[in-house]
Every structure is written in structure tokens, then in C-alpha cells.
Design a protein around this motif. Structure first.
Motif, PDB file in Angstrom:
ATOM      1  N   ILE A   1     125.026   1.806  37.111  1.00 44.01           N
ATOM      2  CA  ILE A   1     125.617   2.116  35.809  1.00 44.01           C
ATOM      3  C   ILE A   1     127.071   1.651  35.757  1.00 44.01           C
ATOM      4  O   ILE A   1     127.530   1.081  34.758  1.00 44.01           O
ATOM      5  N   VAL A   2     127.806   1.872  36.846  1.00 46.91           N
ATOM      6  CA  VAL A   2     129.187   1.400  36.924  1.00 46.91           C
ATOM      7  C   VAL A   2     129.232  -0.116  36.800  1.00 46.91           C
ATOM      8  O   VAL A   2     130.057  -0.681  36.067  1.00 46.91           O
ATOM      9  N   GLU A   3     128.327  -0.786  37.500  1.00 43.88           N
ATOM     10  CA  GLU A   3     128.278  -2.250  37.423  1.00 43.88           C
ATOM     11  C   GLU A   3     127.971  -2.708  36.001  1.00 43.88           C
ATOM     12  O   GLU A   3     128.540  -3.692  35.513  1.00 43.88           O
ATOM     13  N   PHE A   4     127.087  -2.002  35.328  1.00 46.58           N
ATOM     14  CA  PHE A   4     126.748  -2.328  33.942  1.00 46.58           C
ATOM     15  C   PHE A   4     127.992  -2.239  33.064  1.00 46.58           C
ATOM     16  O   PHE A   4     128.251  -3.124  32.237  1.00 46.58           O
ATOM     17  N   VAL A   5     128.781  -1.168  33.235  1.00 53.93           N
ATOM     18  CA  VAL A   5     130.007  -1.003  32.455  1.00 53.93           C
ATOM     19  C   VAL A   5     130.993  -2.130  32.752  1.00 53.93           C
ATOM     20  O   VAL A   5     131.612  -2.696  31.844  1.00 53.93           O
TER      21      VAL A   5
ATOM     22  N   LYS B   1     140.759  -4.460  32.700  1.00 52.07           N
ATOM     23  CA  LYS B   1     140.155  -3.611  33.723  1.00 52.07           C
ATOM     24  C   LYS B   1     140.407  -2.135  33.457  1.00 52.07           C
ATOM     25  O   LYS B   1     139.564  -1.294  33.746  1.00 52.07           O
ATOM     26  N   SER B   2     141.568  -1.807  32.908  1.00 53.95           N
ATOM     27  CA  SER B   2     141.874  -0.403  32.627  1.00 53.95           C
ATOM     28  C   SER B   2     140.850   0.213  31.678  1.00 53.95           C
ATOM     29  O   SER B   2     140.521   1.404  31.786  1.00 53.95           O
ATOM     30  N   VAL B   3     140.325  -0.590  30.764  1.00 54.49           N
ATOM     31  CA  VAL B   3     139.326  -0.100  29.806  1.00 54.49           C
ATOM     32  C   VAL B   3     138.008   0.200  30.511  1.00 54.49           C
ATOM     33  O   VAL B   3     137.363   1.222  30.242  1.00 54.49           O
ATOM     34  N   SER B   4     137.601  -0.668  31.427  1.00 54.03           N
ATOM     35  CA  SER B   4     136.332  -0.438  32.127  1.00 54.03           C
ATOM     36  C   SER B   4     136.409   0.820  32.986  1.00 54.03           C
ATOM     37  O   SER B   4     135.450   1.606  33.042  1.00 54.03           O
ATOM     38  N   TYR B   5     137.554   1.044  33.654  1.00 53.72           N
ATOM     39  CA  TYR B   5     137.710   2.258  34.452  1.00 53.72           C
ATOM     40  C   TYR B   5     137.679   3.496  33.561  1.00 53.72           C
ATOM     41  O   TYR B   5     137.055   4.507  33.896  1.00 53.72           O
ATOM     42  N   GLN B   6     138.364   3.404  32.421  1.00 56.63           N
ATOM     43  CA  GLN B   6     138.406   4.562  31.530  1.00 56.63           C
ATOM     44  C   GLN B   6     137.035   4.846  30.925  1.00 56.63           C
ATOM     45  O   GLN B   6     136.644   6.008  30.750  1.00 56.63           O
ATOM     46  N   ALA B   7     136.285   3.797  30.641  1.00 60.47           N
ATOM     47  CA  ALA B   7     134.936   3.978  30.113  1.00 60.47           C
ATOM     48  C   ALA B   7     134.053   4.710  31.123  1.00 60.47           C
ATOM     49  O   ALA B   7     133.265   5.590  30.747  1.00 60.47           O
TER      50      ALA B   7
ATOM     51  N   CYS C   1     130.903   4.940  24.968  1.00 63.11           N
ATOM     52  CA  CYS C   1     132.029   5.232  25.860  1.00 63.11           C
ATOM     53  C   CYS C   1     132.906   4.000  26.060  1.00 63.11           C
ATOM     54  O   CYS C   1     134.138   4.100  26.082  1.00 63.11           O
ATOM     55  N   VAL C   2     132.285   2.822  26.186  1.00 66.08           N
ATOM     56  CA  VAL C   2     133.055   1.583  26.310  1.00 66.08           C
ATOM     57  C   VAL C   2     133.823   1.311  25.025  1.00 66.08           C
ATOM     58  O   VAL C   2     134.997   0.933  25.049  1.00 66.08           O
TER      59      VAL C   2
ATOM     60  N   LEU D   1     139.582  -1.465  44.003  1.00 66.15           N
ATOM     61  CA  LEU D   1     139.283  -0.366  43.089  1.00 66.15           C
ATOM     62  C   LEU D   1     137.898  -0.532  42.481  1.00 66.15           C
ATOM     63  O   LEU D   1     137.154   0.450  42.314  1.00 66.15           O
ATOM     64  N   ASP D   2     137.534  -1.763  42.161  1.00 71.40           N
ATOM     65  CA  ASP D   2     136.158  -2.034  41.744  1.00 71.40           C
ATOM     66  C   ASP D   2     135.180  -1.557  42.813  1.00 71.40           C
ATOM     67  O   ASP D   2     134.164  -0.922  42.522  1.00 71.40           O
TER      68      ASP D   2
END
Length: 330
Positions: A55-59, A70-76, A127-128, A213-214
Motif C-alpha cells: 500500500i505504501v508503494e502504491f502511494v 516526496k513530502s506529500v507522499s509521506y503525508q498521504a 488521502c493523496v 526514508l522511502d
């Protein structure tokens, strides 16, 4: 997912260190430390985490497809995790207040589970989209873009359903979606390290920190499980020890120093001790804790490939990291 993908380095073109006044940095660091302390305290009552690697990879892939920072993907990911935890808590709460009828209870559980499954992709995309709206540096993902993407996956929704999905996420989290991410702590500490005379350039560390971090997001459970076993010096933690360790997973300051320490070792292992010493003096986190966390990250990065990226650290450096961590603990 078809369409052009922006290179990873493009998000770093306009990023600079050393341009913010020291007074502003001190205030911001204090604010982050207070936020982190509050988050750690509140985490003790949570059921746990919801962070499936796929799921994280999908986001992450979806964020790249839509050219988001990248900040958006982490926050999502943070928004989605908290939303799903809330959903689990609500299901458990409903189960406790309903009359005890095994057959009816089983049917209700199946119905609630199926409802979550049916709407999960929609909630994830919401969420994204919400995370993109919180960033001043990103374009907001339009409803048309989201609906077309969902349709390509075989999920047909209307604009009204999309808005209802966003509202459902917002209400579940009491409209508190502007959540801190580990990246904010990493970048703040890198800023401070630059002023403190760190021997490794902040921009070089920053690029490696993003990759690691990824990795931590993708291998969240294995990394923290190894950290738990190291902290209790036992390969089989009890359930109580695992529950108490939940607060550690919410300690973004600890995660940030671990990420930076591991990045410094990859960039220039000879400067690792100096960087770790600076991090200890800035945060007050024990050197042994920084060493253990950075080692957990380094060892899990061996042979691990983040989506579309090269291996983080060669095996011979991991062996050298073990010797370095061992010497720091003596």
C-alpha cells in the motif's frame, strides 16, 4: 500507471539549506520537538499501526505519477494510516456495544470488512488528494484526474462520491490532517547540522535521507521489529513489550536522527562519529540509540530496492557499520 514520470531529482532543484535565520530555525526546532513529545505520549493508547508495504508503494508510485513532492507522499501515508486505525477502532467499538449474538456479530463483521474493502482504493486516493492540498509547492490534484485514474482501475465513481470520500476522511480524523512527517524533522536537523559545521554537505545527506526514508516506510515493520529486539536484547518480545513499543514508532525525532546517521555513514563513514555527536547534542538522544537505529536501517537496506531506485548500500559497508556501532556501544 501511464503518463510521464518526473525524475526524482527534480523535486530537489529548488531546495536550499543555510538561507533561514538561526532564530527561526531554533523556534521551528523547538516547535517540532514539542509536537513530537505530544505524538509519542498520545501513541500509547493506540491499537497499533496500519502500514502494508504494498500500500505504501502504491502511494509512492501514485505520487510520482502525479508529480507530487516526496513530502506529500509521506503525508498521504500518515493520513491513510490514521484513518484506517480510526476505522478499526470504530469497528471494535461497535462490536462491544451491540448485543452478544454470535451469528449476527459474524455477519456484521463481514459486512463492515467488505465495506472497507470496497471503498479502500477510493479512500487511499482521497488521502493523496487531501495531502496535495496541504502543500503550497504542489499543484492540487483535480477531481477529473482522480476519477479518470479510478476508472482506469475499474472503479467507477462520481464527483459527489469523491467529495463524500474526502469528507469521510476529514470527519474521521476530526479535520486534523496537517500531520507532521519524518521528513520535516530530517530537514530541520540537516539545517541545524549545517550551521554546526557538519563535515558532510547537507544537500548530499538530504538526497540519501530521502532514499532511506522511502526504505523505512516500505520496510517499517521489519526495521522496528529488529529495533525492538535489540532494545530488549531478546529475539522474542512479549505482547506487552510490543504494545509499549508503539510509542517508539511515533517518535519522528528518533527516526530522523537514525535516517541522518545512516545517510552520513553511506556518504562518508569517516565522518559518521562527528555527525552522530552533533545529532546527540541537538536532540539529547543517547548515542547508543542513534547507533542502533542507524544500524537497523543500514542492515535492512542491504539488497533492498525502493521502487524504481538502486540499492541503498553495498553489503561491505553494512559489515563496517556493525563494527562502528559495536564500538560506539562500548
Amino acid at each position: 500507471m501511464d503518463g510521464p514520470m518526473r525524475p526524482r531529482s527534480a523535486s530537489l532543484v529548488d531546495f536550499q539549506f543555510g538561507v533561514v535565520a538561526t532564530e527561526t530555525i531554533e523556534d521551528a526546532l523547538l516547535h517540532l520537538a514539542q509536537q513530537n513529545e505530544q505524538a509519542v505520549q498520545e501513541a500509547s493508547g493506540r491499537l497499533g499501526s496500519f502500514r502494508e508495504p504494498r500500500i505504501v508503494e502504491f502511494v509512492f508510485l501514485l505520487s510520482e505519477q502525479w508529480c507530487l513532492e516526496k513530502s506529500v507522499s509521506y503525508q498521504a501515508v500518515e493520513i491513510l494510516e490514521r484513518f484506517m486505525v480510526k476505522q478499526a477502532e470504530n469497528i471494535c467499538r461497535q462490536a462491544t456495544i451491540q448485543p452478544r449474538d454470535n451469528k449476527r456479530e459474524s455477519q456484521n463483521w463481514r459486512a463492515l470488512k467488505q465495506q472497507l474493502v470496497n471503498k479502500f482504493t477510493l479512500r487511499l486516493v482521497s488521502c493523496v488528494q487531501l495531502a496535495s492540498k496541504l502543500s503550497f509547492q504542489n499543484k492540487i490534484i483535480s477531481n477529473i484526474t482522480v476519477l479518470n485514474f479510478l476508472q482506469a482501475l475499474g472503479h467507477l465513481h462520481t464527483k459527489e462520491e469523491l467529495l463524500e470520500s474526502e469528507l469521510d476522511v476529514l470527519k474521521s480524523l476530526n479535520f486534523q490532517i496537517n500531520l507532521p512527517t519524518p521528513l520535516a524533522y530530517v530537514e530541520m536537523l540537516l539545517e541545524v547540522l549545517g550551521y554546526n559545521g557538519c563535515l558532510v554537505p547537507a544537500m548530499r545527506l538530504h538526497a540519501t535521507c530521502l532514499t532511506l526514508l522511502d526504505l523505512v516506510y516500505l520496510l517499517h515493520e521489519p526495521i522496528y521489529e529488529s529495533l525492538l529486539r535489540a532494545s530488549i536484547e531478546n529475539s522474542t518480545p512479549s505482547q506487552l513489550q510490543g504494545e509499549k513499543f508503539i510509542s517508539v514508532k511515533e517518535d519522528f525525532m528518533l527516526l530522523a536522527v537514525g535516517i541522518i546517521a545512516a545517510s552520513a555513514f553511506i556518504q562518508n563513514h569517516e565522518c559518521w562519529s562527528q555527525v552522530v555527536g552533533h545529532l546527540q547534542s541537538i536532540t539529547g538522544i543517547a548515542l547508543a540509540s542513534i547507533a542502533e537505529f542507524s544500524y537497523a536501517i543500514l542492515t535492512h537496506s542491504v539488497g533492498a530496492n525502493t521502487p524504481g531506485r538502486q540499492q541503498s548500500i553495498p553489503p561491505h559497508l553494512a559489515a563496517r557499520a556493525l563494527k562502528t556501532v559495536a564500538s560506539s556501544n562500548t
